[in-house]
Design a protein around this motif. Structure first.
Motif, mmCIF file in Angstrom:
data_model
loop_
_atom_site.group_PDB
_atom_site.id
_atom_site.type_symbol
_atom_site.label_atom_id
_atom_site.label_comp_id
_atom_site.label_asym_id
_atom_site.label_seq_id
_atom_site.Cartn_x
_atom_site.Cartn_y
_atom_site.Cartn_z
ATOM 1 N N ALA A 9 -7.375 71.315 49.345
ATOM 2 C CA ALA A 9 -6.726 71.923 50.507
ATOM 3 C C ALA A 9 -7.558 71.751 51.779
ATOM 4 O O ALA A 9 -7.175 71.017 52.696
ATOM 5 N N ASP A 10 -8.724 72.411 51.844
ATOM 6 C CA ASP A 10 -9.547 72.405 53.058
ATOM 7 C C ASP A 10 -10.043 71.009 53.389
ATOM 8 O O ASP A 10 -10.687 70.350 52.570
ATOM 9 N N ASP A 11 -9.726 70.553 54.596
ATOM 10 C CA ASP A 11 -10.142 69.256 55.133
ATOM 11 C C ASP A 11 -9.516 68.081 54.400
ATOM 12 O O ASP A 11 -9.915 66.935 54.599
ATOM 13 N N ASP A 55 -13.952 63.568 58.967
ATOM 14 C CA ASP A 55 -15.057 63.412 59.919
ATOM 15 C C ASP A 55 -16.148 64.452 59.715
ATOM 16 O O ASP A 55 -17.325 64.189 59.985
ATOM 17 N N LEU A 56 -15.756 65.639 59.272
ATOM 18 C CA LEU A 56 -16.715 66.719 59.050
ATOM 19 C C LEU A 56 -16.673 67.126 57.585
ATOM 20 O O LEU A 56 -15.644 67.578 57.091
ATOM 21 N N THR A 57 -17.772 66.962 56.895
ATOM 22 C CA THR A 57 -17.884 67.411 55.508
ATOM 23 C C THR A 57 -19.205 68.139 55.359
ATOM 24 O O THR A 57 -20.249 67.632 55.784
ATOM 25 N N TRP A 58 -19.176 69.337 54.806
ATOM 26 C CA TRP A 58 -20.372 70.159 54.653
ATOM 27 C C TRP A 58 -21.442 69.388 53.880
ATOM 28 O O TRP A 58 -21.138 68.698 52.893
ATOM 29 N N GLU A 62 -13.562 72.678 58.098
ATOM 30 C CA GLU A 62 -14.989 72.592 58.408
ATOM 31 C C GLU A 62 -15.268 72.741 59.896
ATOM 32 O O GLU A 62 -16.322 73.255 60.287
ATOM 33 N N GLN A 63 -14.340 72.324 60.749
ATOM 34 C CA GLN A 63 -14.593 72.420 62.175
ATOM 35 C C GLN A 63 -14.812 73.872 62.610
ATOM 36 O O GLN A 63 -15.607 74.133 63.528
ATOM 37 N N PHE A 64 -14.171 74.820 61.939
ATOM 38 C CA PHE A 64 -14.357 76.220 62.294
ATOM 39 C C PHE A 64 -15.731 76.717 61.861
ATOM 40 O O PHE A 64 -16.348 77.553 62.529
ATOM 41 N N ASN A 75 -11.283 65.296 50.035
ATOM 42 C CA ASN A 75 -12.285 64.774 50.968
ATOM 43 C C ASN A 75 -13.713 64.924 50.475
ATOM 44 O O ASN A 75 -14.645 64.439 51.126
ATOM 45 N N SER A 76 -13.914 65.599 49.344
ATOM 46 C CA SER A 76 -15.266 65.812 48.833
ATOM 47 C C SER A 76 -15.515 64.940 47.601
ATOM 48 O O SER A 76 -14.876 65.131 46.566
#
Length: 235
Positions: free
Chosen positions: A11-13, A198-201, A19-21, A176-177
């Protein structure tokens, strides 16, 4: 008929922005503690605290908020003002109220695949927050099942794809992970489809399993239907 019957989506990203938040809040947090340390030092301490706390608090905004408080205590050597703690808590509440921003091609792709495959949303994090985001996304009715888990492992995917599908060998996970969505799904015997964001922890970074026969990478979700067709044709 293709042997592939079930598709899991992160779900997330993968379906919506997340992740942007966290990055925006981290910048706000670093600014709060500017007089106590360099931005890179504060961020490094926050990442270390978040990693330590995963086993205790899990993933999500509430865990991140607690990690910010812990970091503030560490960086200020216990002298963090109550007003700063209050500001951290407010930042956490703000994160919980951000509207959901679906990623490009998310809805059209899920709509196209619904009915042709069993679709399962597989996400980790805080139960209430993940339920909130799914409800706001408007995508919930397109999924045959929703699984909100504390962590993603090969055993997790084997269990979920056996419960909602025909086992991991006939299933695919899209996300995305590499660490959470792709590698453990492949280890379970399924397909792992990587959709970079573009943003991954940092804690989700891993090497791509390029040698795995069931690994694929696509630029965005619009490429998924064509990839599925090529897999069906080859199979």
């Amino acid at each position: 008929m293709s042997a592939l019957t079930t598709i899991g989506f992160d779900a997330d990203d993968t379906l919506w922005q997340n992740e942007q938040f966290f990055r925006m809040t981290e910048q706000r947090f670093v600014a709060m503690l500017a007089e106590h340390g360099e931005a890179s030092h504060v961020s490094a301490n926050l990442l270390a605290a978040a990693r330590r706390n995963l086993g205790l608090y899990g993933f999500g905004i509430k865990s991140f908020t607690l990690s910010m408080i812990e970091t503030a205590i560490e960086v200020t050597e216990g002298r963090v003002p109550a007003s700063t703690i209050a500001e951290i808590l407010a930042a956490g509440r703000d994160m919980l109220s951000h509207p959901i921003e679906p990623l490009p091609h998310a809805r059209e792709t899920v709509e196209k695949l619904a009915g042709a495959y069993r679709l399962v949303l597989i996400t980790k994090g805080d139960l209430l927050d993940q339920e909130r985001k799914l409800a706001q996304s408007g995508l919930g009715e397109l999924f045959d099942a929703v699984e909100i888990v504390s962590d993603k492992s090969a055993a997790t995917y084997a269990r979920i794809f056996s419960r909602h599908g025909d086992g991991p060998q006939k299933s695919m996970m899209v996300g995305n992970s590499l660490k959470s969505d792709v590698i453990p799904a492949i280890d379970a015997g399924g397909w792992g489809i990587y959709v970079p964001h573009d943003l991954t922890w940092a804690a989700e970074h891993a090497e791509a399993p390029v040698a795995a026969s069931r690994f694929r990478e696509i630029a965005d979700l619009s490429e998924l239907p064509a990839l599925l067709e090529s897999i069906v044709t080859a199979g």
